[in-house]
Write a protein that holds these residues in place. Structure first.
Motif, PDB file in Angstrom:
ATOM      1  N   VAL A   1       1.156  -0.921   0.331  1.00 35.72           N
ATOM      2  CA  VAL A   1       0.343  -0.185  -0.507  1.00 35.72           C
ATOM      3  C   VAL A   1       0.764   1.224   0.079  1.00 35.72           C
ATOM      4  CG1 VAL A   1      -1.858   1.134   1.551  1.00 35.72           C
ATOM      5  CG2 VAL A   1      -1.683  -1.430   1.340  1.00 35.72           C
ATOM      6  N   ILE A   2       0.475   1.980  -0.864  1.00 31.25           N
ATOM      7  CA  ILE A   2       1.229   2.965  -0.821  1.00 31.25           C
ATOM      8  C   ILE A   2       0.370   4.616  -1.127  1.00 31.25           C
ATOM      9  CG2 ILE A   2       2.895   4.907  -2.505  1.00 31.25           C
ATOM     10  CD1 ILE A   2       2.862   2.532  -5.072  1.00 31.25           C
ATOM     11  N   GLU A   3       1.244   6.124   0.314  1.00 30.63           N
ATOM     12  CA  GLU A   3       0.424   6.393   0.755  1.00 30.63           C
ATOM     13  C   GLU A   3       1.450   7.819   0.852  1.00 30.63           C
ATOM     14  OE1 GLU A   3      -1.786   5.615   4.831  1.00 30.63           O
ATOM     15  OE2 GLU A   3       0.583   4.567   4.854  1.00 30.63           O
ATOM     16  N   GLY A   4       0.597   8.644   0.459  1.00 31.48           N
ATOM     17  CA  GLY A   4       0.973  10.059   0.183  1.00 31.48           C
ATOM     18  C   GLY A   4       1.854   9.553  -1.498  1.00 31.48           C
ATOM     19  N   CYS A   5       1.355   9.567  -2.474  1.00 34.05           N
ATOM     20  CA  CYS A   5       1.664   9.982  -3.289  1.00 34.05           C
ATOM     21  C   CYS A   5       0.753  10.308  -4.186  1.00 34.05           C
ATOM     22  CB  CYS A   5       1.282   7.819  -4.244  1.00 34.05           C
ATOM     23  SG  CYS A   5       1.798   8.649  -7.022  1.00 34.05           S
ATOM     24  N   PRO A   6       1.443  11.448  -4.699  1.00 27.29           N
ATOM     25  CA  PRO A   6       1.062  12.731  -4.997  1.00 27.29           C
ATOM     26  C   PRO A   6       0.018  11.829  -6.090  1.00 27.29           C
ATOM     27  CG  PRO A   6       3.343  12.487  -6.205  1.00 27.29           C
ATOM     28  CD  PRO A   6       2.754  11.360  -5.100  1.00 27.29           C
ATOM     29  N   SER A   7      -1.673  13.277  -6.218  1.00 29.58           N
ATOM     30  CA  SER A   7      -2.081  12.684  -7.536  1.00 29.58           C
ATOM     31  C   SER A   7      -2.197  13.298  -8.529  1.00 29.58           C
ATOM     32  CB  SER A   7      -3.918  13.721  -6.129  1.00 29.58           C
ATOM     33  OG  SER A   7      -3.442  15.083  -6.573  1.00 29.58           O
ATOM     34  N   GLY A   8      -2.937  12.909  -9.608  1.00 28.13           N
ATOM     35  CA  GLY A   8      -2.877  12.951 -10.929  1.00 28.13           C
ATOM     36  C   GLY A   8      -1.796  12.909 -11.672  1.00 28.13           C
ATOM     37  N   LEU A   9      -1.341  11.609 -11.158  1.00 24.40           N
ATOM     38  CA  LEU A   9       0.008  11.008 -12.468  1.00 24.40           C
ATOM     39  C   LEU A   9      -0.215  10.093 -12.490  1.00 24.40           C
ATOM     40  CD1 LEU A   9       3.275  10.185 -12.406  1.00 24.40           C
ATOM     41  CD2 LEU A   9       2.557   8.242 -10.738  1.00 24.40           C
ATOM     42  N   ARG A  10       0.094  10.055 -13.687  1.00 31.01           N
ATOM     43  CA  ARG A  10      -0.868   8.322 -14.626  1.00 31.01           C
ATOM     44  C   ARG A  10       0.439   7.582 -15.223  1.00 31.01           C
ATOM     45  NH1 ARG A  10      -4.673   7.329 -18.003  1.00 31.01           N
ATOM     46  NH2 ARG A  10      -5.670   9.669 -17.820  1.00 31.01           N
ATOM     47  N   ILE A  11       0.070   6.425 -13.856  1.00 32.05           N
ATOM     48  CA  ILE A  11       0.918   5.292 -14.090  1.00 32.05           C
ATOM     49  C   ILE A  11       1.036   4.835 -14.792  1.00 32.05           C
ATOM     50  CG2 ILE A  11       1.779   3.461 -12.172  1.00 32.05           C
ATOM     51  CD1 ILE A  11      -0.109   3.902 -10.271  1.00 32.05           C
ATOM     52  N   ASP A  12       1.949   4.904 -15.839  1.00 34.28           N
ATOM     53  CA  ASP A  12       3.141   4.009 -16.630  1.00 34.28           C
ATOM     54  C   ASP A  12       3.149   2.020 -16.449  1.00 34.28           C
ATOM     55  OD1 ASP A  12       4.072   2.754 -18.904  1.00 34.28           O
ATOM     56  OD2 ASP A  12       5.250   4.501 -19.356  1.00 34.28           O
ATOM     57  N   GLN A  13       1.967   1.701 -16.701  1.00 40.91           N
ATOM     58  CA  GLN A  13       1.667   0.138 -16.159  1.00 40.91           C
ATOM     59  C   GLN A  13       3.571  -0.702 -16.693  1.00 40.91           C
ATOM     60  OE1 GLN A  13      -0.158  -1.108 -13.692  1.00 40.91           O
ATOM     61  NE2 GLN A  13      -0.992   0.855 -14.013  1.00 40.91           N
ATOM     62  N   GLN A  14       3.607  -0.609 -18.351  1.00 38.37           N
ATOM     63  CA  GLN A  14       5.226  -1.065 -18.488  1.00 38.37           C
ATOM     64  C   GLN A  14       5.929  -0.918 -17.672  1.00 38.37           C
ATOM     65  OE1 GLN A  14       4.619  -3.037 -21.344  1.00 38.37           O
ATOM     66  NE2 GLN A  14       6.528  -3.437 -21.065  1.00 38.37           N
ATOM     67  N   LEU A  15       6.393   0.346 -17.121  1.00 33.84           N
ATOM     68  CA  LEU A  15       7.558   0.223 -16.669  1.00 33.84           C
ATOM     69  C   LEU A  15       7.680   0.128 -15.693  1.00 33.84           C
ATOM     70  CD1 LEU A  15       8.205   4.451 -16.347  1.00 33.84           C
ATOM     71  CD2 LEU A  15       9.052   2.740 -18.086  1.00 33.84           C
ATOM     72  N   ILE A  16       6.167  -0.994 -14.965  1.00 33.90           N
ATOM     73  CA  ILE A  16       6.562  -1.416 -13.325  1.00 33.90           C
ATOM     74  C   ILE A  16       6.736  -3.465 -14.513  1.00 33.90           C
ATOM     75  CG2 ILE A  16       4.450  -2.723 -12.187  1.00 33.90           C
ATOM     76  CD1 ILE A  16       3.103   0.100 -12.270  1.00 33.90           C
ATOM     77  N   LYS A  17       6.022  -3.126 -15.109  1.00 34.64           N
ATOM     78  CA  LYS A  17       6.142  -4.414 -15.809  1.00 34.64           C
ATOM     79  C   LYS A  17       7.921  -5.036 -16.435  1.00 34.64           C
ATOM     80  CE  LYS A  17       1.540  -5.784 -18.074  1.00 34.64           C
ATOM     81  NZ  LYS A  17       0.941  -4.969 -18.595  1.00 34.64           N
ATOM     82  N   ASP A  18       8.421  -3.534 -16.888  1.00 33.29           N
ATOM     83  CA  ASP A  18       9.912  -4.069 -17.134  1.00 33.29           C
ATOM     84  C   ASP A  18      10.630  -4.018 -15.360  1.00 33.29           C
ATOM     85  OD1 ASP A  18       9.260  -3.620 -19.873  1.00 33.29           O
ATOM     86  OD2 ASP A  18       9.998  -1.377 -19.721  1.00 33.29           O
ATOM     87  N   ASP A  19      10.335  -3.653 -14.939  1.00 31.83           N
ATOM     88  CA  ASP A  19      11.493  -3.757 -13.087  1.00 31.83           C
ATOM     89  C   ASP A  19      10.427  -5.670 -13.042  1.00 31.83           C
ATOM     90  OD1 ASP A  19      12.292  -1.766 -13.763  1.00 31.83           O
ATOM     91  OD2 ASP A  19      11.760  -1.069 -12.566  1.00 31.83           O
TER      92      ASP A  19
END
Lengths: 305, 305, 305, 305
Positions: free
Chosen positions: C20-38
């Motif tokens: 669970v990530i708390e405190g991540c700023p609003s308005g960020l479009r998360i790039d799912q590909q970056l997560i998959k690559d990592d």
């Protein structure tokens, strides 16, 4: 047990709502029935005034357990939002409803989940109820008992009058506030910190985490502002064996921020539910569903001391 | 400014009492007169009902300043307990006074400082007043104003009746409770967290840190438990320029745990001072001295958001 | 962005692992590909030395997003343990494996999840990799770049020799340690606290959270213990426009706990994987899979300042 | 004892330097001589290489004690900066010294205390030494012993060669780095958290809080990066009575972030003191004065578990 920490997550109408409990002691066999009972109290309040939204509220545990026994590692759990109808809320996308959090979320985040209140929904109390049920189980093993009941609704204390008032609200599409009375018994003396984490301060903070709460008092509370010291003091007698006996409990079980072993009792004031003018899916009153939430918040406070 | 953290220390009749402020922004020229004024309000309340104990309450700053300007590093300060007469309290060494923290400290620690209440003394609020004065100065620069006044004493709201009541208590060696009304104006919309650090929850916790506080309500508070939704809601209008206007403020400036830009107002209930039957060094009523403490605790809450 | 907090949960072979990530700023479009690559880097390291365990590692987001954009509320996610074969580990139930955490978990909790290491498995790094990918995306928008590479394995730095060493270990059922070199560029000057949260101290703590890490050094590190001041100092020149220029960077981008705007570089030493004598499902070396974990831990450190 | 928290304050050449210990157990008679001894070790290192600055370093306790015994409330203490000659540093007001924190403080705060390094001075370790002495006393009562010694200076390990090297540095106005070896014995098995507060991670963070530290390793440390698993593993034998015996200790007393009851040993690398070209008031080497600081930071880490 002061490593206990609950992290919660979830919007009302997104995929799921849940939490992670850190610091729960190892070796506890979690009684799933206690959790189910408390979730049912939250969902229905066992009375006809409760919301028509009927989630199955099935809890899935993801970690921290081996054959149903706690490992001491984080316990993650979730409840899927199976009865979510976000399309019902589409009209609210561009509206700030009165006395809801629509505007304040927009002001804080620049974006908001308009589907059923999102993170501001009372449904976000669900993970507190689950964790609270586990905390109550642990506390019960130490002889600590936590209960909360409806004290009044719309100023009425008689069940018959309360029913009549709720029926009237329902027919008019109105809502009404109320007061929940809480009690904690079996506490040892010595819980709480002298200043920054007074027992009552942590309890108050926990209660104001519940949506719609506008007031909190403990012991004789606001009435003490009108009392004289000669009326309000609690005489203490030291028995021959060194134990003590209090002759009254105006203080509500706490002195100097630290429990004295007597009952801690308190009142929590709820404002009327702001959603009015609709008879379908919404509650007329947050009570009695809120009683189990008050119990959970009290248990989650005590467990950290 | 959410790195702000105040650590306090000190017993009533030991060497000194003080605090360390971490996270105060650099570059602030601290106005020492504001601190002195607030300490005077705490010491005397500017009324005849105040305690006869007269500390000089001279603040010594030990760190965090260069030529009176904050460096951004921890600001430590202390006030020596020059008027300490621990021998006055020697008789209390083996007694648990009613509704004091004598017994609870003994139960928690197995030892206690019996000299004037030790860490349980209301004098421990002094570092909060010092830090609160600095916080109020910082907030004032942002247009945020915090004030607290006596709302009632012993149920009376008329100054003349209050004076009579206090005189009566003094003559009989009794004490009396009261209510402080607080107000925060100039707050931006968007302060507070959705659940675990709701604005009102942090404010409530801060108020219950003050000795003798038994109740807290904000907005229309406990009265809302008797209201209907149709009475309690605050309509919101969106202006053509996108700003909003609230037509009422039953909510008390917060919705969903987050400020909406309206005034935050609240009441704090104080029980009667438990020390009675003595006319010498002690207060008859915690008010009006407590007003500056309520302001300090409010400022120390707002400064962390 | 110092409200960012990551809570993780999950055992290696229980239902799921996540965070669970708390405190991540609003308005960020998360790039799912970056997560998959990592996640792919973590799962395979892109080399033949990697573990044979092949999880699909499909991330499910449960909250905190609306149409893929962050709401500012807690972001919960999980990965189900689809390739879990707890029965493979049944023999380990009553054994303490050498240099594993079997005994220490038993000593701490009185119970342990013997299935594949439970909470002590390196698989518990997975949620850090997911959160780290999001943090890296946020940091990249600010021009901050974080990379980690293999510096040496078993003391060898030449790719050809490393391959030969790994092949030898695999054939003998042995394992080998290594060093990862990390780099953070684009940092502004001024991050870090003077004492209790020095930049390098938080970075070190994050690295030692990774299983198998035995050493951390930054700047010229241990080599500086053998240097003279005249060799180790980094001259600083103030340009005409008030900006500064450093003539060398033995310090590794930090002075007095606070970044100076130069590259922060560091080495992390990994011990050999303790599971040996088996050629099937286990790694011969934690590297290069560990590089993405080092990057994640660095990103999760920087994001909090 | 995991409520223990130390807050420190103070600039090198301002009024005073000190700290507040929260969470120290009640009932401890503090041994003032242990504190004096450790302060002397910090001030002089008992060798001729130590700084010429001679503070009396008299500790004044302000709170938390009754007749020398801890009350369980915050223990505040301070040391006045009696030997402060800020005018010696006036020339530094507009200069950024190489490898000092002058520039980074300016970048972070927009203001800095140029008098002797201000908050960046190694003198800020003094409150850690005081609190560390109390922590060591408490730990000693539980059989836990913490020691730190000089392992090498400038790469030399022989006392005679070290003396020659220090003499050379002194004559040339140069400085030199070194390595401190630390040891913790008597630890019970079970201290530390599986992930976010691993024992070694907290220890590493504490060590990097010390000025000039550039590297930390525990157990066989960086050498393990060159080892094979067959060399690095620590076999464990279960005795008939259920206790265990480790046949080696490459791990350094920790597995999976949790102590196993063996000795925890570690190395801390110090860079050369950056002040060179001056023979008067400054050290040639941070060691051996740093050994007592390493002990203090280790004690302050262990006491929190």
């Amino acid at each position: 047990m002061n490593n206990w920490h609950l992290t919660t997550f979830g919007e009302s109408h997104d995929t799921a709502i849940g939490g992670v409990i850190e610091g729960c002691p190892s070796g506890l066999r979690i009684d799933q029935q206690l959790i189910k009972d408390d979730l049912a109290r939250r969902a229905t309040g066992k009375t006809s005034s409760a919301s028509q939204r009927r989630e199955s509220d099935e809890v899935e545990f993801l970690s921290g357990l081996l054959d149903g026994v706690t490992l001491g590692t984080p316990i993650a759990f979730l409840v899927r939002n199976t009865d979510a109808h976000p399309e019902d809320y589409a009209a609210l996308k561009d509206t700030y409803r009165p006395s809801h959090a629509d505007y304040t979320y927009q002001a804080k985040y620049g974006i908001r989940d308009w589907r059923g209140g999102g993170r501001a929904s009372a449904r976000t109390m669900l993970p507190y109820v689950v964790a609270g049920a586990i905390a109550k189980q642990l506390l019960a093993e130490q002889g600590i008992k936590i209960t909360a009941v409806v004290k009044s609704i719309g100023g009425e204390t008689e069940p018959k009058r309360i029913e009549a008032l709720l029926a009237e609200c329902r027919s008019k599409g109105d809502s009404v506030g109320g007061i929940v009375h809480g009690s904690i018994t079996g506490l040892p003396a010595g819980l709480g910190e002298p200043l920054d984490d007074k027992f009552q301060a942590c309890l108050a903070k926990a209660m104001f985490t519940i949506p719609a709460v506008k007031g909190f008092e403990y012991g004789d509370g606001f009435a003490m502002a009108g009392m004289k010291g000669s009326q309000a003091n609690d005489p203490i007698i030291v028995n021959e064996d060194g134990t003590v006996k209090f002759l009254s409990n105006h203080s509500g079980g706490v002195q100097g921020g630290i429990t004295n072993g007597e009952e801690v009792f308190f009142n929590v004031a709820f404002k009327p539910i702001p959603t009015i003018g609709r008879g379908d899916r919404h509650d007329v009153c947050a009570l009695p569903r809120a009683t189990v939430i008050v119990e959970a918040m009290a248990a989650l406070t005590v467990i950290r001391f």
